[in-house]
Design a protein around this motif. Structure first.
Motif, PDB file in Angstrom:
ATOM      1  N   GLU A  16     -66.993 -16.232 -11.546  1.00 43.26           N
ATOM      2  CA  GLU A  16     -66.906 -15.012 -10.578  1.00 43.26           C
ATOM      3  C   GLU A  16     -65.856 -15.022  -9.759  1.00 43.26           C
ATOM      4  N   SER A  17     -65.654 -13.956  -8.637  1.00 45.20           N
ATOM      5  CA  SER A  17     -64.587 -14.205  -7.811  1.00 45.20           C
ATOM      6  C   SER A  17     -64.859 -14.107  -6.097  1.00 45.20           C
ATOM      7  N   LEU A  18     -64.104 -14.575  -5.584  1.00 46.38           N
ATOM      8  CA  LEU A  18     -64.009 -14.486  -3.997  1.00 46.38           C
ATOM      9  C   LEU A  18     -62.722 -14.057  -3.454  1.00 46.38           C
ATOM     10  N   ARG A  19     -62.680 -13.391  -2.318  1.00 50.80           N
ATOM     11  CA  ARG A  19     -61.493 -13.296  -1.530  1.00 50.80           C
ATOM     12  C   ARG A  19     -61.795 -13.837  -0.225  1.00 50.80           C
ATOM     13  N   LEU A  20     -60.926 -14.744   0.036  1.00 52.92           N
ATOM     14  CA  LEU A  20     -60.972 -15.454   1.576  1.00 52.92           C
ATOM     15  C   LEU A  20     -59.988 -14.570   2.321  1.00 52.92           C
ATOM     16  N   SER A  21     -60.691 -14.565   3.697  1.00 46.82           N
ATOM     17  CA  SER A  21     -59.580 -13.918   4.471  1.00 46.82           C
ATOM     18  C   SER A  21     -59.404 -14.872   5.770  1.00 46.82           C
ATOM     19  N   LYS A  64     -53.454 -22.547 -10.616  1.00 51.11           N
ATOM     20  CA  LYS A  64     -52.460 -21.646 -11.171  1.00 51.11           C
ATOM     21  C   LYS A  64     -52.950 -20.651 -12.310  1.00 51.11           C
ATOM     22  N   GLY A  65     -52.648 -19.393 -11.858  1.00 50.22           N
ATOM     23  CA  GLY A  65     -53.098 -18.288 -13.015  1.00 50.22           C
ATOM     24  C   GLY A  65     -54.457 -17.699 -12.367  1.00 50.22           C
ATOM     25  N   ARG A  66     -55.036 -18.591 -11.624  1.00 52.65           N
ATOM     26  CA  ARG A  66     -56.508 -18.062 -11.126  1.00 52.65           C
ATOM     27  C   ARG A  66     -56.420 -17.510  -9.418  1.00 52.65           C
ATOM     28  N   PHE A  67     -55.579 -18.074  -8.565  1.00 50.60           N
ATOM     29  CA  PHE A  67     -55.632 -17.944  -7.342  1.00 50.60           C
ATOM     30  C   PHE A  67     -54.300 -17.364  -7.001  1.00 50.60           C
ATOM     31  N   THR A  68     -54.373 -16.371  -5.904  1.00 55.37           N
ATOM     32  CA  THR A  68     -53.239 -15.682  -5.414  1.00 55.37           C
ATOM     33  C   THR A  68     -53.354 -15.683  -3.924  1.00 55.37           C
ATOM     34  N   LEU A  80     -56.700 -15.145   0.346  1.00 54.84           N
ATOM     35  CA  LEU A  80     -56.685 -15.983  -0.678  1.00 54.84           C
ATOM     36  C   LEU A  80     -57.602 -15.291  -1.870  1.00 54.84           C
ATOM     37  N   GLN A  81     -57.089 -14.891  -3.087  1.00 59.96           N
ATOM     38  CA  GLN A  81     -57.772 -14.133  -4.162  1.00 59.96           C
ATOM     39  C   GLN A  81     -58.356 -15.299  -4.977  1.00 59.96           C
ATOM     40  N   MET A  82     -59.540 -15.487  -5.245  1.00 60.99           N
ATOM     41  CA  MET A  82     -59.877 -16.639  -6.250  1.00 60.99           C
ATOM     42  C   MET A  82     -60.720 -15.762  -7.354  1.00 60.99           C
ATOM     43  N   ASN A  83     -60.150 -16.244  -8.683  1.00 64.74           N
ATOM     44  CA  ASN A  83     -60.623 -15.614  -9.814  1.00 64.74           C
ATOM     45  C   ASN A  83     -61.130 -16.723 -10.626  1.00 64.74           C
ATOM     46  N   SER A  84     -61.966 -16.321 -11.624  1.00 66.25           N
ATOM     47  CA  SER A  84     -62.533 -17.291 -12.722  1.00 66.25           C
ATOM     48  C   SER A  84     -62.898 -18.690 -12.129  1.00 66.25           C
ATOM     49  N   GLU A  88     -65.554 -27.231  -9.988  1.00 66.75           N
ATOM     50  CA  GLU A  88     -64.565 -27.977  -9.173  1.00 66.75           C
ATOM     51  C   GLU A  88     -63.801 -27.217  -8.228  1.00 66.75           C
ATOM     52  N   ASP A  89     -63.943 -26.030  -8.004  1.00 72.69           N
ATOM     53  CA  ASP A  89     -63.331 -25.298  -6.864  1.00 72.69           C
ATOM     54  C   ASP A  89     -64.136 -25.328  -5.615  1.00 72.69           C
ATOM     55  N   THR A  90     -65.320 -25.943  -5.704  1.00 72.19           N
ATOM     56  CA  THR A  90     -66.264 -26.012  -4.475  1.00 72.19           C
ATOM     57  C   THR A  90     -65.746 -27.059  -3.185  1.00 72.19           C
ATOM     58  N   ALA A  91     -65.656 -26.578  -2.473  1.00 70.41           N
ATOM     59  CA  ALA A  91     -64.830 -27.235  -1.041  1.00 70.41           C
ATOM     60  C   ALA A  91     -65.227 -26.369   0.112  1.00 70.41           C
ATOM     61  N   VAL A  92     -64.683 -26.928   1.147  1.00 66.58           N
ATOM     62  CA  VAL A  92     -64.354 -26.061   2.424  1.00 66.58           C
ATOM     63  C   VAL A  92     -62.959 -25.691   2.180  1.00 66.58           C
ATOM     64  N   TYR A  93     -62.587 -24.261   2.451  1.00 64.96           N
ATOM     65  CA  TYR A  93     -61.337 -24.057   2.581  1.00 64.96           C
ATOM     66  C   TYR A  93     -60.679 -23.662   3.868  1.00 64.96           C
ATOM     67  N   TYR A  94     -59.768 -24.170   3.896  1.00 65.36           N
ATOM     68  CA  TYR A  94     -58.927 -23.789   5.443  1.00 65.36           C
ATOM     69  C   TYR A  94     -57.755 -23.227   5.413  1.00 65.36           C
ATOM     70  N   CYS A  95     -57.421 -22.187   6.260  1.00 65.20           N
ATOM     71  CA  CYS A  95     -56.141 -21.594   6.133  1.00 65.20           C
ATOM     72  C   CYS A  95     -55.090 -22.139   7.129  1.00 65.20           C
ATOM     73  N   ASN A  96     -53.956 -22.169   7.009  1.00 64.66           N
ATOM     74  CA  ASN A  96     -52.814 -22.783   7.764  1.00 64.66           C
ATOM     75  C   ASN A  96     -51.948 -21.744   7.892  1.00 64.66           C
ATOM     76  N   VAL A  97     -51.434 -21.334   9.107  1.00 66.21           N
ATOM     77  CA  VAL A  97     -50.402 -20.355   9.471  1.00 66.21           C
ATOM     78  C   VAL A  97     -49.703 -20.924  10.650  1.00 66.21           C
ATOM     79  N   GLN A  98     -48.273 -20.638  10.445  1.00 61.85           N
ATOM     80  CA  GLN A  98     -47.180 -20.779  11.481  1.00 61.85           C
ATOM     81  C   GLN A  98     -46.854 -19.633  12.180  1.00 61.85           C
ATOM     82  N   THR A  99     -46.968 -19.585  13.495  1.00 62.73           N
ATOM     83  CA  THR A  99     -46.482 -18.427  14.113  1.00 62.73           C
ATOM     84  C   THR A  99     -45.379 -18.773  15.063  1.00 62.73           C
TER      85      THR A  99
END
Length: 125
Positions: A16-21, A64-68, A80-84, A88-99
């Motif tokens: 399945e897919s998820l999109r993180l914002s 590669k080829g699954r996330f954008t 972060l668009q996550m497909n397929s 092993e993708d199970t984890a806590v996901y963090y965004c990092n941004v420079q301003t």
């Protein structure tokens, strides 16, 4: 003060897919480089996807080829668009941004790095 608010994590099945914002709020002049990292239990935090201020993207070999990674400047949001998805993708996901702060020609704005609070992604088989 700049804050990052992540959303979109959850529990999904394999394939399945998820999109993180990652919403960037607060006072700043511009968004620069952005990235998504993840940390699984007992493992070190790893870079998943990165995008420079010039929109050049790089990905971990495992995604590669699954996330954008992409962003909407008008909405001040990084995605972060996550497909397929795989277990092993199970984890806590963090965004990092420079301003970059507002500044002047005589005193350019300062570049700062920010982290989101993390969002859990669980992929069940």
């Amino acid at each position: 003060q700049v804050q990052l608010v992540e959303s979109g994590g959850g529990l999904v099945q394999v394939g399945e897919s998820l999109r993180l914002s990652c919403l960037v709020s607060g006072r700043f002049f511009s968004i620069g480089a952005t990235g998504w990292y993840r940390q699984a239990p007992g493992k070190q935090r790893e870079l998943v996807a990165h995008m420079t201020s010039d929109y050049i993207t790089t990905y971990a070999d495992s995604v590669k080829g699954r996330f954008t990674i992409f962003k909407d400047n008008a909405k001040k949001t990084v995605y972060l668009q996550m497909n397929s998805l795989k277990p092993e993708d199970t984890a806590v996901y963090y965004c990092n941004v420079q301003t970059t702060d507002w500044g002047t020609v005589e005193s350019p704005g300062r570049s700062r790095e920010h982290w989101g609070q993390g969002t859990q992604v669980t992929v069940s088989s």
